[in-house]
Scaffold this motif. Structure first.
Motif, PDB file in Angstrom:
ATOM      1  N   THR A  54      -4.012  -1.071   8.005  1.00 24.53           N
ATOM      2  CA  THR A  54      -2.878  -1.976   8.173  1.00 24.53           C
ATOM      3  C   THR A  54      -2.754  -2.373   9.635  1.00 24.53           C
ATOM      4  O   THR A  54      -2.502  -3.542   9.968  1.00 24.53           O
ATOM      5  CB  THR A  54      -1.566  -1.326   7.698  1.00 24.53           C
ATOM      6  OG1 THR A  54      -1.740  -0.810   6.377  1.00 24.53           O
ATOM      7  CG2 THR A  54      -0.421  -2.338   7.693  1.00 24.53           C
ATOM      8  N   GLY A  89      -0.742   3.271   8.395  1.00 29.53           N
ATOM      9  CA  GLY A  89      -2.075   3.090   7.841  1.00 29.53           C
ATOM     10  C   GLY A  89      -3.013   2.468   8.848  1.00 29.53           C
ATOM     11  O   GLY A  89      -2.692   1.439   9.461  1.00 29.53           O
ATOM     12  N   PHE A 108       0.817  -1.201   0.000  1.00 31.36           N
ATOM     13  CA  PHE A 108       0.000   0.000   0.000  1.00 31.36           C
ATOM     14  C   PHE A 108       0.859   1.262   0.000  1.00 31.36           C
ATOM     15  O   PHE A 108       1.982   1.275   0.517  1.00 31.36           O
ATOM     16  CB  PHE A 108      -0.893   0.043   1.245  1.00 31.36           C
ATOM     17  CG  PHE A 108      -1.874  -1.086   1.341  1.00 31.36           C
ATOM     18  CD1 PHE A 108      -3.086  -1.018   0.666  1.00 31.36           C
ATOM     19  CD2 PHE A 108      -1.598  -2.208   2.098  1.00 31.36           C
ATOM     20  CE1 PHE A 108      -4.007  -2.051   0.751  1.00 31.36           C
ATOM     21  CE2 PHE A 108      -2.507  -3.253   2.192  1.00 31.36           C
ATOM     22  CZ  PHE A 108      -3.715  -3.171   1.517  1.00 31.36           C
ATOM     23  N   GLU A 109       0.282   2.320  -0.562  1.00 29.57           N
ATOM     24  CA  GLU A 109       0.856   3.651  -0.432  1.00 29.57           C
ATOM     25  C   GLU A 109      -0.059   4.448   0.494  1.00 29.57           C
ATOM     26  O   GLU A 109      -1.267   4.523   0.264  1.00 29.57           O
ATOM     27  CB  GLU A 109       0.973   4.340  -1.783  1.00 29.57           C
ATOM     28  CG  GLU A 109       1.592   5.735  -1.699  1.00 29.57           C
ATOM     29  CD  GLU A 109       1.759   6.376  -3.052  1.00 29.57           C
ATOM     30  OE1 GLU A 109       2.852   6.252  -3.645  1.00 29.57           O
ATOM     31  OE2 GLU A 109       0.779   6.993  -3.528  1.00 29.57           O
ATOM     32  N   ILE A 110       0.529   5.063   1.524  1.00 28.04           N
ATOM     33  CA  ILE A 110      -0.219   5.827   2.519  1.00 28.04           C
ATOM     34  C   ILE A 110       0.096   7.305   2.333  1.00 28.04           C
ATOM     35  O   ILE A 110       1.262   7.705   2.330  1.00 28.04           O
ATOM     36  CB  ILE A 110       0.154   5.408   3.953  1.00 28.04           C
ATOM     37  CG1 ILE A 110       0.190   3.875   4.095  1.00 28.04           C
ATOM     38  CG2 ILE A 110      -0.793   6.045   4.957  1.00 28.04           C
ATOM     39  CD1 ILE A 110      -1.123   3.200   3.867  1.00 28.04           C
ATOM     40  N   ASN A 150       5.178   3.814   2.293  1.00 27.73           N
ATOM     41  CA  ASN A 150       4.765   2.497   1.801  1.00 27.73           C
ATOM     42  C   ASN A 150       4.812   1.474   2.922  1.00 27.73           C
ATOM     43  O   ASN A 150       5.686   1.529   3.791  1.00 27.73           O
ATOM     44  CB  ASN A 150       5.678   2.048   0.655  1.00 27.73           C
ATOM     45  CG  ASN A 150       5.586   2.953  -0.551  1.00 27.73           C
ATOM     46  OD1 ASN A 150       6.448   3.801  -0.760  1.00 27.73           O
ATOM     47  ND2 ASN A 150       4.541   2.805  -1.335  1.00 27.73           N
ATOM     48  N   LYS A 180      -8.518  -0.164  -1.215  1.00 32.22           N
ATOM     49  CA  LYS A 180      -8.499   1.270  -0.921  1.00 32.22           C
ATOM     50  C   LYS A 180      -9.180   1.528   0.412  1.00 32.22           C
ATOM     51  O   LYS A 180     -10.187   0.898   0.745  1.00 32.22           O
ATOM     52  CB  LYS A 180      -9.224   2.045  -2.027  1.00 32.22           C
ATOM     53  CG  LYS A 180      -9.179   3.571  -1.875  1.00 32.22           C
ATOM     54  CD  LYS A 180      -9.872   4.240  -3.059  1.00 32.22           C
ATOM     55  CE  LYS A 180      -9.826   5.757  -2.970  1.00 32.22           C
ATOM     56  NZ  LYS A 180      -8.439   6.293  -3.005  1.00 32.22           N
ATOM     57  N   THR A 230      -6.590  10.818   4.963  1.00 28.91           N
ATOM     58  CA  THR A 230      -5.503   9.863   4.791  1.00 28.91           C
ATOM     59  C   THR A 230      -5.977   8.758   3.870  1.00 28.91           C
ATOM     60  O   THR A 230      -7.015   8.133   4.113  1.00 28.91           O
ATOM     61  CB  THR A 230      -5.075   9.257   6.139  1.00 28.91           C
ATOM     62  OG1 THR A 230      -4.593  10.283   7.000  1.00 28.91           O
ATOM     63  CG2 THR A 230      -3.972   8.227   5.943  1.00 28.91           C
ATOM     64  N   GLN A 272      -5.193   5.151   1.796  1.00 30.04           N
ATOM     65  CA  GLN A 272      -4.392   3.921   1.764  1.00 30.04           C
ATOM     66  C   GLN A 272      -4.774   3.184   0.493  1.00 30.04           C
ATOM     67  O   GLN A 272      -5.841   2.590   0.403  1.00 30.04           O
ATOM     68  CB  GLN A 272      -4.662   3.062   3.002  1.00 30.04           C
ATOM     69  CG  GLN A 272      -3.907   1.750   3.013  1.00 30.04           C
ATOM     70  CD  GLN A 272      -3.968   1.035   4.348  1.00 30.04           C
ATOM     71  OE1 GLN A 272      -4.393   1.604   5.352  1.00 30.04           O
ATOM     72  NE2 GLN A 272      -3.530  -0.206   4.387  1.00 30.04           N
TER      73      GLN A 272
END
Length: 259
Positions: free
Chosen positions: A83, A80, A45-47, A56, A220, A249, A251
């Motif tokens: 996460t 995240g 994931f990219e946060i 990441n 997402k 934010t 994710q």
């Protein structure tokens, strides 16, 4: 620090969950899997928070026993929110629903050992009706931040939203998507010179939209924080946080390996 406390409310949403949807007599559908269970399955994931530099992190299936499984995150203390939720305890896929159990330590600055026990916390239910409330809970907690004793009252509910046929995330098109929502309403009070004042009147401070794609998993998660503090300037003190805030934010799934 108050905005960080508000983020911590999210985790209590998974406590004491009470399911109340009836599916209007529909048969239970368990044919499709919205979180594939195979050891080493991985999601990257990219946060991104506001204009901050993206970070990441990843989730990997560590153990599988029947329909129960555990995930690990990299880094071990991810930023995240989802996460943290998904790697914070044991999960199970049961009758089309994803359910979590375990203990999570948020470890956020300004919070004192904020450990929360999760028991049968439903994250989505593919058989729930649109707008069905999956669970709800209320509670109170107290935290001391910068010398202020804050009393926090929260109400949390999870709502199943309308399914989505397709969604593009980071340039990839996903199909057959479940959409679930987590809503946290909170009130914050404190005592000043023997008088209780409301720093935050009841507000939906956090709304999290999670999207799960068939045979893929979480693709997402949008975490929207909004709050407006009361005007307590007449009491002669201030808190080290903005009077109001609106912080998103995201994710987003970037790559994945699913067997």
């Amino acid at each position: 620090m108050l905005n960080k406390i508000l983020y911590a409310f999210c985790i209590v949403a998974l406590i004491s969950c009470d399911s109340n949807d009836d599916n209007d007599g529909n048969m239970t559908n368990t044919d499709f899997n919205y979180f594939p269970l195979s050891v080493t399955n991985t999601w990257d994931f990219e946060i991104t928070t506001g204009t901050d530099t993206p970070s990441n992190e990843s989730l990997t299936v560590e153990t599988v026993s029947g329909t129960e499984f555990t995930l690990i995150s990299d880094p071990i203390a991810p930023t995240g929110f989802m996460t943290r939720i998904l790697s914070g305890g044991a999960l199970k896929s049961e009758n089309g629903a994803l359910i979590g159990n375990g203990n999570i330590d948020f470890g956020l600055q300004g919070l004192n050992n904020f450990n929360v026990a999760i028991e049968n916390g439903t994250l989505y239910d593919q058989n729930a009706n649109i707008n069905a409330e999956l669970f709800s809970t209320t509670g109170t907690t107290s935290q001391t931040v910068d010398g202020y004793d804050l009393d926090i009252t929260y109400e949390v509910r999870t709502v199943q939203q309308e399914d989505i046929a397709q969604m593009v995330v980071e340039g990839i098109t996903y199909s057959d998507i479940i959409h679930s929502q987590l809503i946290i309403n909170a009130t914050v009070t404190t005592d000043i010179l023997t008088q209780q004042i409301a720093l935050l009147t009841p507000q939906d401070v956090i709304v999290i939209n999670n999207y799960w794609s068939r045979d893929i998993g979480l693709i997402k998660s949008d975490n929207q924080l909004n709050y407006q503090l009361s005007d307590f300037s007449s009491f002669g003190f201030t808190l080290p946080v903005p009077q109001s805030a609106s912080i998103l934010t995201t994710q987003n799934l970037v790559t994945y390996t699913v067997l």
